[in-house]
Design a protein around this motif. Structure first.
Motif, short mmCIF file in Angstrom:
data_model
loop_
_atom_site.label_atom_id
_atom_site.label_comp_id
_atom_site.label_asym_id
_atom_site.label_seq_id
_atom_site.Cartn_x
_atom_site.Cartn_y
_atom_site.Cartn_z
N UNK A 1 0.83 -1.46 -0.51
CA UNK A 1 0.43 0.21 -0.06
C UNK A 1 0.58 0.73 0.51
N UNK A 2 2.01 1.46 0.97
CA UNK A 2 3.23 2.82 0.19
C UNK A 2 3.57 2.68 -0.74
N UNK A 3 3.56 1.39 -1.41
CA UNK A 3 4.63 1.86 -2.36
C UNK A 3 3.24 2.43 -3.16
N UNK A 4 1.99 1.68 -3.24
CA UNK A 4 1.15 2.09 -4.28
C UNK A 4 1.17 3.80 -4.04
N UNK A 5 0.98 4.38 -2.95
CA UNK A 5 0.81 5.61 -2.94
C UNK A 5 1.78 6.04 -3.41
N UNK A 6 3.15 5.88 -3.43
CA UNK A 6 4.52 6.79 -3.87
C UNK A 6 4.21 6.52 -5.14
N UNK A 7 3.89 5.48 -5.62
CA UNK A 7 4.29 5.44 -7.66
C UNK A 7 2.50 6.39 -7.33
N UNK A 8 1.60 6.99 -6.74
CA UNK A 8 0.34 7.59 -7.72
C UNK A 8 1.17 9.11 -7.20
N UNK B 1 2.06 12.11 -10.36
CA UNK B 1 1.25 12.95 -10.27
C UNK B 1 2.04 14.04 -10.35
N UNK B 2 3.43 14.03 -10.04
CA UNK B 2 4.71 14.99 -10.06
C UNK B 2 4.66 15.48 -11.36
N UNK B 3 5.22 14.16 -10.89
CA UNK B 3 5.27 13.70 -13.24
C UNK B 3 4.58 14.70 -13.85
N UNK B 4 3.26 14.62 -14.26
CA UNK B 4 2.09 14.98 -14.99
C UNK B 4 2.82 17.16 -14.53
N UNK B 5 2.70 17.00 -13.51
CA UNK B 5 2.98 18.73 -12.75
C UNK B 5 4.17 19.20 -13.94
N UNK B 6 4.99 18.35 -14.11
CA UNK B 6 6.35 18.52 -14.56
C UNK B 6 5.89 18.26 -15.84
N UNK B 7 5.32 17.35 -16.10
CA UNK B 7 5.60 17.89 -18.44
C UNK B 7 4.45 18.99 -18.33
N UNK B 8 3.75 19.36 -17.81
CA UNK B 8 2.80 20.35 -18.41
C UNK B 8 3.12 21.96 -17.65
N UNK B 9 4.35 21.59 -16.87
CA UNK B 9 5.37 23.25 -16.42
C UNK B 9 5.93 23.37 -17.84
N UNK B 10 6.99 22.04 -17.92
CA UNK B 10 7.84 21.64 -18.99
C UNK B 10 6.98 22.50 -21.14
N UNK B 11 5.93 21.45 -20.89
CA UNK B 11 5.63 22.28 -22.00
C UNK B 11 4.90 23.60 -22.49
N UNK B 12 4.67 24.44 -21.18
CA UNK B 12 4.15 25.50 -21.26
C UNK B 12 5.24 26.14 -21.33
#
Length: 221
Positions: A60-67, A71-82
């Motif tokens: 459960x801890x590993x799943x939470x860390x992966x999620x 989410x952080x990776x998606x935020x980074x991709x959106x920022x880099x795209x902008x």
């Protein structure tokens, strides 16, 4: 005689005779069916109420860390795209500005080189007002006009053109003309030149205004 059974003599070294087996089982020797019935039944609720083991907690801890990482990776991709889109827009604006400045420099250089030639053409135009040019001078004038036109310099301005303050410089108003409906160039003192859409030299003209409409009484007079 006594009812006591006779006691058999025990011979030393021989095992004692076994007592006859009892037909009824002792309480300690309960049957398997009875043992199963007496055992407490474990229901689903008891199993569900048990605390999760260490493996489930770790998963459960590993799943939470992966999620969280996703989410952080998606935020980074959106920022880099902008950032990329902003840099692309800035580059396009810079390229347009450089191209515009380069074209402006080219036009200025062309006009600087041909301005003296246009002054010669102005003198030739004044000579034409007094009559046809001689053959030799006419050939030189035509060659100069071809050179100027070949560099993209366009001459404009003729009597009868509608006056446009973006194209013409009015030197004077010379009255009214009933034959015109708008302010019109009557005399062209010096031709104008433009390169593409840019006016390099406005045409100097004398203009006339349209005559006011006469009333019926004025017409009758």
């Amino acid at each position: 005689m006594s009812d006591t059974p006779p006691v058999e003599p025990v011979v030393e070294g021989e095992p004692a005779p076994a007592e006859p087996a009892s037909a009824e089982p002792t309480p300690a020797e309960a049957t398997p069916a009875e043992a199963s019935a007496e055992a407490p039944a474990q229901g689903f609720g008891d199993a569900a109420g048990e605390a999760p083991d260490a493996t489930e907690v770790e998963f459960s801890d590993e799943l939470s860390r992966a999620e969280s990482d996703a989410a952080q990776a998606r935020a980074d991709v959106a920022a880099l795209t902008d950032d990329l889109q902003r840099l692309q827009a800035e580059y396009l604006n810079y390229k347009r500005r450089v191209d515009r400045d380069r074209e402006l420099v080219r036009e200025n250089a062309t006009w600087t080189a041909l301005a003296p030639v246009t002054e010669v053409l102005d003198t030739i135009d004044r000579a034409r007002e007094h009559g046809p040019l001689e053959e030799g001078l006419r050939a030189v004038a035509e060659q100069l006009e071809r050179v100027v036109a070949g560099q993209g310099l366009v001459r404009y301005g003729a009597p009868g053109d509608a006056f446009d303050p973006m194209l013409h410089e009015a030197l004077s108003h010379i009255g009214q003309d009933p034959d015109v409906e708008v302010t019109t160039c009557k005399v062209v003192a010096r031709a104008g030149y433009r390169l593409g859409d840019r006016v390099l030299r406005a045409a100097q003209v004398l203009v006339v205004d349209p005559a006011p409409e006469q009333t019926e009484s004025q017409r009758a007079e």
